[in-house]
Design a protein around this motif. Sequence first.
Motif, mmCIF file in Angstrom:
data_model
loop_
_atom_site.group_PDB
_atom_site.id
_atom_site.type_symbol
_atom_site.label_atom_id
_atom_site.label_comp_id
_atom_site.label_asym_id
_atom_site.label_seq_id
_atom_site.Cartn_x
_atom_site.Cartn_y
_atom_site.Cartn_z
ATOM 1 N N GLN A 1 0.807 -1.219 0.000
ATOM 2 C CA GLN A 1 0.000 0.000 0.000
ATOM 3 C C GLN A 1 0.840 1.269 0.000
ATOM 4 O O GLN A 1 0.367 2.318 -0.420
ATOM 5 C CB GLN A 1 -0.948 -0.001 1.196
ATOM 6 C CG GLN A 1 -2.060 -1.007 1.039
ATOM 7 C CD GLN A 1 -2.983 -1.022 2.237
ATOM 8 O OE1 GLN A 1 -2.541 -0.934 3.368
ATOM 9 N NE2 GLN A 1 -4.275 -1.132 1.967
ATOM 10 N N ASP A 2 2.090 1.193 0.461
ATOM 11 C CA ASP A 2 2.959 2.369 0.461
ATOM 12 C C ASP A 2 3.426 2.752 -0.940
ATOM 13 O O ASP A 2 4.105 3.758 -1.102
ATOM 14 C CB ASP A 2 4.191 2.126 1.338
ATOM 15 C CG ASP A 2 3.838 2.106 2.815
ATOM 16 O OD1 ASP A 2 2.729 2.540 3.175
ATOM 17 O OD2 ASP A 2 4.676 1.641 3.604
ATOM 18 N N THR A 3 3.094 1.959 -1.945
ATOM 19 C CA THR A 3 3.510 2.250 -3.322
ATOM 20 C C THR A 3 2.278 2.307 -4.231
ATOM 21 O O THR A 3 2.092 1.455 -5.095
ATOM 22 C CB THR A 3 4.516 1.199 -3.821
ATOM 23 O OG1 THR A 3 3.955 -0.105 -3.652
ATOM 24 C CG2 THR A 3 5.819 1.275 -3.079
ATOM 25 N N PRO A 4 1.432 3.341 -4.065
ATOM 26 C CA PRO A 4 0.177 3.419 -4.823
ATOM 27 C C PRO A 4 0.359 3.709 -6.307
ATOM 28 O O PRO A 4 -0.591 3.587 -7.072
ATOM 29 C CB PRO A 4 -0.577 4.555 -4.125
ATOM 30 C CG PRO A 4 0.488 5.425 -3.567
ATOM 31 C CD PRO A 4 1.594 4.477 -3.158
ATOM 32 N N TRP A 5 1.571 4.063 -6.745
ATOM 33 C CA TRP A 5 1.795 4.342 -8.155
ATOM 34 C C TRP A 5 1.893 3.069 -8.984
ATOM 35 O O TRP A 5 1.837 3.115 -10.203
ATOM 36 C CB TRP A 5 3.047 5.183 -8.352
ATOM 37 C CG TRP A 5 4.292 4.563 -7.810
ATOM 38 C CD1 TRP A 5 5.136 3.722 -8.476
ATOM 39 C CD2 TRP A 5 4.818 4.690 -6.502
ATOM 40 N NE1 TRP A 5 6.164 3.322 -7.660
ATOM 41 C CE2 TRP A 5 5.999 3.916 -6.428
ATOM 42 C CE3 TRP A 5 4.419 5.378 -5.361
ATOM 43 C CZ2 TRP A 5 6.766 3.816 -5.280
ATOM 44 C CZ3 TRP A 5 5.196 5.284 -4.227
ATOM 45 C CH2 TRP A 5 6.347 4.515 -4.195
ATOM 46 N N ALA A 6 1.997 1.920 -8.338
ATOM 47 C CA ALA A 6 2.030 0.641 -9.047
ATOM 48 C C ALA A 6 0.769 -0.146 -8.693
ATOM 49 O O ALA A 6 0.118 0.120 -7.689
ATOM 50 C CB ALA A 6 3.273 -0.155 -8.659
ATOM 51 N N SER A 7 0.448 -1.114 -9.523
ATOM 52 C CA SER A 7 -0.710 -1.978 -9.257
ATOM 53 C C SER A 7 -0.224 -3.415 -9.093
ATOM 54 O O SER A 7 0.929 -3.734 -9.403
ATOM 55 C CB SER A 7 -1.731 -1.865 -10.385
ATOM 56 O OG SER A 7 -1.139 -2.213 -11.623
ATOM 57 N N ASP A 8 -1.103 -4.280 -8.628
ATOM 58 C CA ASP A 8 -0.755 -5.690 -8.447
ATOM 59 C C ASP A 8 -0.239 -6.277 -9.754
ATOM 60 O O ASP A 8 -0.622 -5.840 -10.842
ATOM 61 C CB ASP A 8 -1.971 -6.482 -7.975
ATOM 62 C CG ASP A 8 -2.457 -6.059 -6.591
ATOM 63 O OD1 ASP A 8 -1.739 -5.302 -5.905
ATOM 64 O OD2 ASP A 8 -3.553 -6.482 -6.212
ATOM 65 N N THR A 9 0.606 -7.282 -9.629
ATOM 66 C CA THR A 9 1.146 -7.951 -10.805
ATOM 67 C C THR A 9 0.646 -9.395 -10.847
ATOM 68 O O THR A 9 0.073 -9.902 -9.885
ATOM 69 C CB THR A 9 2.685 -7.892 -10.823
ATOM 70 O OG1 THR A 9 3.143 -8.295 -12.112
ATOM 71 C CG2 THR A 9 3.307 -8.758 -9.749
ATOM 72 N N THR A 10 0.881 -10.053 -11.941
ATOM 73 C CA THR A 10 0.425 -11.423 -12.150
ATOM 74 C C THR A 10 1.430 -12.413 -11.575
ATOM 75 O O THR A 10 2.639 -12.265 -11.765
ATOM 76 C CB THR A 10 0.249 -11.705 -13.655
ATOM 77 O OG1 THR A 10 -0.680 -10.765 -14.191
ATOM 78 C CG2 THR A 10 -0.262 -13.114 -13.897
ATOM 79 N N THR A 11 0.914 -13.406 -10.870
ATOM 80 C CA THR A 11 1.747 -14.521 -10.409
ATOM 81 C C THR A 11 1.292 -15.783 -11.123
ATOM 82 O O THR A 11 0.179 -15.839 -11.667
ATOM 83 C CB THR A 11 1.642 -14.721 -8.880
ATOM 84 O OG1 THR A 11 0.283 -14.940 -8.532
ATOM 85 C CG2 THR A 11 2.208 -13.523 -8.134
ATOM 86 N N TYR A 12 2.146 -16.787 -11.115
ATOM 87 C CA TYR A 12 1.871 -18.037 -11.805
ATOM 88 C C TYR A 12 2.110 -19.209 -10.862
ATOM 89 O O TYR A 12 3.004 -19.166 -10.015
ATOM 90 C CB TYR A 12 2.780 -18.190 -13.031
ATOM 91 C CG TYR A 12 2.679 -17.036 -13.992
ATOM 92 C CD1 TYR A 12 1.640 -16.968 -14.915
ATOM 93 C CD2 TYR A 12 3.604 -15.998 -13.957
ATOM 94 C CE1 TYR A 12 1.535 -15.898 -15.793
ATOM 95 C CE2 TYR A 12 3.508 -14.927 -14.829
ATOM 96 C CZ TYR A 12 2.466 -14.882 -15.745
ATOM 97 O OH TYR A 12 2.363 -13.817 -16.603
ATOM 98 N N ASP A 13 1.321 -20.261 -11.044
ATOM 99 C CA ASP A 13 1.510 -21.478 -10.254
ATOM 100 C C ASP A 13 2.811 -22.159 -10.683
ATOM 101 O O ASP A 13 3.138 -22.202 -11.873
ATOM 102 C CB ASP A 13 0.342 -22.447 -10.457
ATOM 103 C CG ASP A 13 -0.955 -21.941 -9.836
ATOM 104 O OD1 ASP A 13 -0.872 -21.172 -8.850
ATOM 105 O OD2 ASP A 13 -2.026 -22.306 -10.326
ATOM 106 N N VAL A 14 3.516 -22.680 -9.699
ATOM 107 C CA VAL A 14 4.801 -23.346 -9.923
ATOM 108 C C VAL A 14 4.687 -24.790 -9.451
ATOM 109 O O VAL A 14 4.117 -25.070 -8.404
ATOM 110 C CB VAL A 14 5.934 -22.643 -9.151
ATOM 111 C CG1 VAL A 14 7.236 -23.423 -9.270
ATOM 112 C CG2 VAL A 14 6.107 -21.219 -9.644
#
Length: 107
Positions: free
Chosen positions: A83-96
């Motif tokens: 939350q301290d970095t509101p200029w970025a949004s969530d990114t995609t993760t992948y199952d490993v």
Amino acid sequence: MTKVKLATTDEIPEGGMIMRNHESLFVTLAKVDGRIYALDDICTHQDAPLHEGELGVYDDNPYMLTCPWHAAHFDIRNGTVEQDTPWASDTTTYDVEVQDNDVYVDL
């Protein structure tokens, strides 16, 4: 989705990261406590290569990846941006999935 072999477990250092490319998709592979995580390598803010960032320095959390350009912080387990970095949004993760020594990522 397709499972793709991107690395072997020995190629990913404990507490570290590597990047792999598969069909123009750049993926960061990170290892924490022996478990491997996969997420998009491109920061959601300004396309920085996340594998060049630092793992575990933010808030002493080994699962937080800090972007090398503007210090956005991502949780490698789920792609959530701090939350301290509101200029970025969530990114995609992948199952490993690890089979023997091979690391497969569900792209």
